[in-house]
Enzyme design. Structure first.
Site, short mmCIF file in Angstrom:
data_model
loop_
_atom_site.label_atom_id
_atom_site.label_comp_id
_atom_site.label_asym_id
_atom_site.label_seq_id
_atom_site.Cartn_x
_atom_site.Cartn_y
_atom_site.Cartn_z
N ASP A 51 -2.33 1.34 10.07
CA ASP A 51 -3.23 0.48 10.83
C ASP A 51 -2.73 -0.96 10.88
O ASP A 51 -3.34 -1.82 11.53
CB ASP A 51 -4.67 0.54 10.28
N HIS A 52 -1.63 -1.26 10.21
CA HIS A 52 -0.94 -2.54 10.30
C HIS A 52 0.32 -2.38 11.15
O HIS A 52 0.86 -1.27 11.28
CB HIS A 52 -0.49 -3.03 8.92
N GLU A 54 0.83 -1.21 0.00
CA GLU A 54 0.00 0.00 0.00
C GLU A 54 0.86 1.26 0.00
O GLU A 54 0.70 2.14 0.84
CB GLU A 54 -0.99 0.00 1.17
N ASN A 104 -4.86 -10.10 3.13
CA ASN A 104 -6.28 -9.78 3.31
C ASN A 104 -7.13 -11.03 3.52
O ASN A 104 -8.21 -11.18 2.94
CB ASN A 104 -6.81 -8.96 2.12
N ASP A 147 -1.62 -10.27 7.75
CA ASP A 147 -0.29 -10.16 7.14
C ASP A 147 0.47 -11.45 7.44
O ASP A 147 0.63 -11.82 8.61
CB ASP A 147 0.45 -8.96 7.71
#
Length: 268
Positions: free
Chosen positions: A247-248, A34, A149, A218
């Site tokens: 947010d990861h 991302e 995901n 992940d």
């Protein structure tokens, strides 16, 4: 050697967080997801300033993947999965680095389900499975790592009953993940921590991180040859608590130079 994956959720907006983590944790090789930046906006100078080289496959506003290394040259072997020449999403990059073959991926989210985005996710997953099988067939020490995901089991989500209709927890997606494992890939986190509650993602809202209301999406999948060398696998949860962070959280494995005693992976 320490190899990590980290969905940065916008590499330029989160650059101070990324650089801080790289300097403090010093992973040897990193796969990023991302990026949310076109190729020309990748912050190569800043990354080189903290000791890393990089290759990347960017895309404006969405997607984007990269591989960083501080332990040798990155020899790119592929960008984009085979099987769909019209696929314009920047979701896969692969390279040989320091004796390892590494595929970094950002698998589609797939929501809403049902619908065209979910169908695309399943098609992309099928292409990944086909290519992963070819990687295993080489017999090389290989890994495929990144943001899949997918929560493989109910153990990988705080409140599974709330995710029954979500594309990340769909039976078809979870089945596809285990088809990868059935090829011979080993889920590194579950190999080391078969029974522990481990999350890699927490929503920004409603204090999800403070309540540890998370997901494990992940993953680091190792070929059998590489799984024999697995020393440790962990999540850098503390990075998720930093200001203006993703947010990861980063997830990493430590790999020995030589084979170690085999452990049995768990699907529990």
């Amino acid at each position: 050697m320490k190899i990590a994956t980290y969905n940065v959720n916008g590499i330029n907006g989160r650059l101070p967080v990324l650089l801080r983590w790289l300097q403090e944790d010093a992973p040897d090789i990193v796969c990023l997801q991302e990026l949310k930046a076109p190729d020309e906006k990748f912050p190569l100078s800043a990354i080189r300033a903290v000791g890393y080289d990089a290759i990347w496959h960017g895309q404006k506003s969405w997607n984007g993947v990269a591989i960083l290394s501080r332990v040798g040259e990155i020899h790119e072997t592929r960008r984009g999965l085979p099987g769909d020449p019209d696929d314009s999403h920047s979701r896969y990059i692969e390279a040989a680095v320091n004796g390892l073959l590494i595929g970094g991926l950002y698998l589609p989210n797939g929501n809403p389900r049902p619908g065209p985005k979910f169908d695309y996710k399943l098609r992309w997953f099928e292409r990944l499975i086909a290519h992963a099988g070819e990687l295993l067939a080489t017999g090389l020490p290989a890994m495929i790592i990144g943001d899949f995901n997918v929560m493989p089991t109910a153990q990988d989500v705080r409140r599974p009953e709330r995710w029954l209709d979500d594309a990340l927890f769909a039976p078809e997606v979870r089945a596809a993940y285990f088809r990868l494992l059935d090829q011979g890939w080993v889920d590194a986190l579950r190999m080391i921590h078969p029974d522990e509650t481990i999350y890699t993602f927490w929503k920004y809202w409603r204090g999800a991180f403070d309540r540890n209301d998370g997901l494990r999406i992940d993953h680091l999948l190792l070929s059998p040859a590489l799984a024999d060398r697995l020393v440790d696998a962990r999540v850098d949860n503390h990075v998720r608590g930093w200001e203006k962070t993703s947010d990861h959280a980063p997830v990493w494995v430590e790999i020995a130079d030589k084979s170690r005693k085999k452990r049995r992976a768990s699907r529990a």
